[in-house]
Enzyme design. Sequence first.
Site, PDB file in Angstrom:
ATOM      1  N   HIS A  54     -97.272  40.381  -5.283  1.00 22.87           N
ATOM      2  CA  HIS A  54     -97.845  40.889  -4.041  1.00 22.87           C
ATOM      3  C   HIS A  54     -96.746  41.480  -3.148  1.00 22.87           C
ATOM      4  CE1 HIS A  54    -100.772  40.730  -0.594  1.00 22.87           C
ATOM      5  NE2 HIS A  54     -99.636  40.743   0.078  1.00 22.87           N
ATOM      6  N   GLU A  55     -95.700  40.706  -2.917  1.00 24.52           N
ATOM      7  CA  GLU A  55     -94.631  41.185  -2.029  1.00 24.52           C
ATOM      8  C   GLU A  55     -93.881  42.350  -2.658  1.00 24.52           C
ATOM      9  OE1 GLU A  55     -94.899  40.296   0.861  1.00 24.52           O
ATOM     10  OE2 GLU A  55     -96.145  38.531   0.526  1.00 24.52           O
ATOM     11  N   HIS A  73     -95.720  45.454  -1.805  1.00 27.64           N
ATOM     12  CA  HIS A  73     -95.350  45.964  -0.475  1.00 27.64           C
ATOM     13  C   HIS A  73     -94.001  46.669  -0.565  1.00 27.64           C
ATOM     14  CE1 HIS A  73     -98.488  44.368   2.058  1.00 27.64           C
ATOM     15  NE2 HIS A  73     -98.251  43.113   1.736  1.00 27.64           N
ATOM     16  N   HIS A 118     -94.232  50.095  -2.020  1.00 28.84           N
ATOM     17  CA  HIS A 118     -94.813  51.004  -1.025  1.00 28.84           C
ATOM     18  C   HIS A 118     -93.710  51.521  -0.086  1.00 28.84           C
ATOM     19  CE1 HIS A 118     -98.480  51.519   1.942  1.00 28.84           C
ATOM     20  NE2 HIS A 118     -98.068  52.663   1.456  1.00 28.84           N
TER      21      HIS A 118
HETATM   22 ZN    ZN Z   1     -99.415  41.372   2.066  1.00 35.58          ZN
END
Ligand code: ZN
Length: 675
Positions: free
Chosen positions: A468-469, A472, A475
């Site tokens: 998940h991190e 990010h 991105h």
């Molecule tokens: Zn998040």
Amino acid sequence: MTETMSKNTDLPRHLEINPSEIEATISRLIASNTKEIESILEAVGEEPTWNNLVAPLEELDDRISKVWSPIAHLNAVASTPELRKAHDASITKLSEYSTEIGQLQPLYSAYLKISQSGAYAEFSIDQRKVIKDAIKDFELSGVALPLDQKKRFGEVSRRLSEITSLFSNNVLDATDDWVKEIADVSELEGLPDVNIAMAAEAAKSRGFDGYALTLEAPSYLGVMDHVENRSLRKEVHEAYVTRASDVGPTAGQYDNTHVIDEILSLRRELASLLGFSNYAELSIERKMARSTDEVLSFLKNLLDQSLPKAQKDLQELQDFGSKYYSLESISAWDIRFLSERLRTQKYSVSQEELRPYFPLEKVLAGMFQVAESLYGVQISSSEPLDKWHEDVRFYEVRNQGVLVAQFYLDPFSRQAKRSGAWMADCVVRREIGNFLQLPVAYLTCNFAGQVEGKPALLTHNEVVTLFHEFGHGLHHMLTSQRFASISGINGVAWDAVELPSQIMENWCWKRESMRMISGHWETGEPIPDALLDKVVLAKNFQSGLAVLRQLEFGFFDMAVHSSLGPIDIFKVIEEVRKSTALVPPPDYDRFPWAFGHVFSGGYAAGYYSYLWAEVLSADAFSAFEEVGIFDRETGNRFLTEVLAVGGSVDALEMFKAFRGREPRIDALLRHSGLK
Ligand code: ZN
């Protein structure tokens, strides 16, 4: 990017940050920025252009952000009392500075003038987005208001920042204030060894023998999930759901009742000063959702879709409770306990059992391989310029041999490090003429380090968190944007920013990718399919009830922020619960009194974002499922249409460019077992 471009990796020197100099440094920066803004405005005169206004202002912002990012980061991961003090004092100065700039009429006029000039039509799409966003920022800072209202806007904002922090202090103090002393370990039957050790530790640090139960999350959840003693569960539950309220064991001491009233009233005033009929409308103004009505019908639809599964979930729990625990009816303090027992019985798989298959090194190597397969980037470890702790790792991201980004990974928990996991930007990608500033990210997690001669081993939940991190991080790092304010996660709507992170989680649940990221630490053998199947089956266990809980928060948040005048929040939550709470909570339940996300965090009229972004990420991932989860063409499309564009296009347009249509909820319903 052209070959002639010069690049700067521009890494901060963390070890040179001296807490005693921080405040002075920030004050100096603010003073010099303020002065330079004056000179910029003078130079601009009657003819604002990109080069005499927008570009130099970005430079000033970037100057602050490059100094501030490493300070804020250090304060989060290696805090000391001196650092925290300097950090808190500086953040107040920075927020005053930003309000001041946001209300600077001549700057606003200059931006407006550019947007109305003939040159604007010649600007590229990203340039126009930068200007459009800036104008909206000014307007939502109250720049266009008459002087007295502008002043009031400033007062309301300042008071809001004080009182929201009072809200969270009350919750914190109420949480810390309550402790339950347990003399006999037999009262804790069912609690795992690690929690018992934690409770013994907590007792010792409070100077008594035996065990201490507290309201901190690991202790509270441990009791709710595992303790057999029902009346003990009830007692701890009551203490937890009455925190910072007018009832319960600390009734009235840290009561947030009037704090909440004031927060809501100030927010109503802020919205009304800016011409909105309520605060929810103001909040939606910057989101992907087009209106509060759209949010409400989104939540309502999801409620209808998840109710049948939730009712089934509850029935299953009830049957289980009556069969094994002779419970006639289920109470709020039984739900987590029964769920946990039923899960273990049904799937016979625990998170601890999975750890040996996920040594951190193997997971990282596999995760980088996933990124390479999808986006064609190579990630390799490297030596950082400096590191604030020996555990810190540093990586370089290359595309066809060309360095495009770098990141720090700080994986393990330790003292003086904030809990949880997150990504923060260290340096933002931007281009200034022929100069390219490469993006740098901080990835922070709180995994257990190595113990007893074993390498660091992750649970499957932790693997999902890491992905998940990292999402990010991708991105932030794989953006192709030239301008800081729309680069990476900057300028992306709040309810869409979780798309790149949540989509990455999907690669933690598929056989093909699990083979890449798992390998038993002793034998190197990937996770056996039979074990993986159990993990996947258990994924959607009780998902109906879980979604309903999120919906309760979402509806409540929208309701309190849509009101036009004072409201009784107890009545509001009661009303919401008529449709969302299948097990009626006890009368004393004051959950909203500690609901920090919306009363002291950034989620006011935005809590729905979690569910909203899940629709986006599930739907986006279904594009991979249709053609293969490592399909290079689809990966490339996600890279160019989502990751690379940052905030340069509106979120809905970004999604449509990738998916070829508007988002649909079907994939989320399927992925979470609701349909
Ligand atoms: Zn998040």
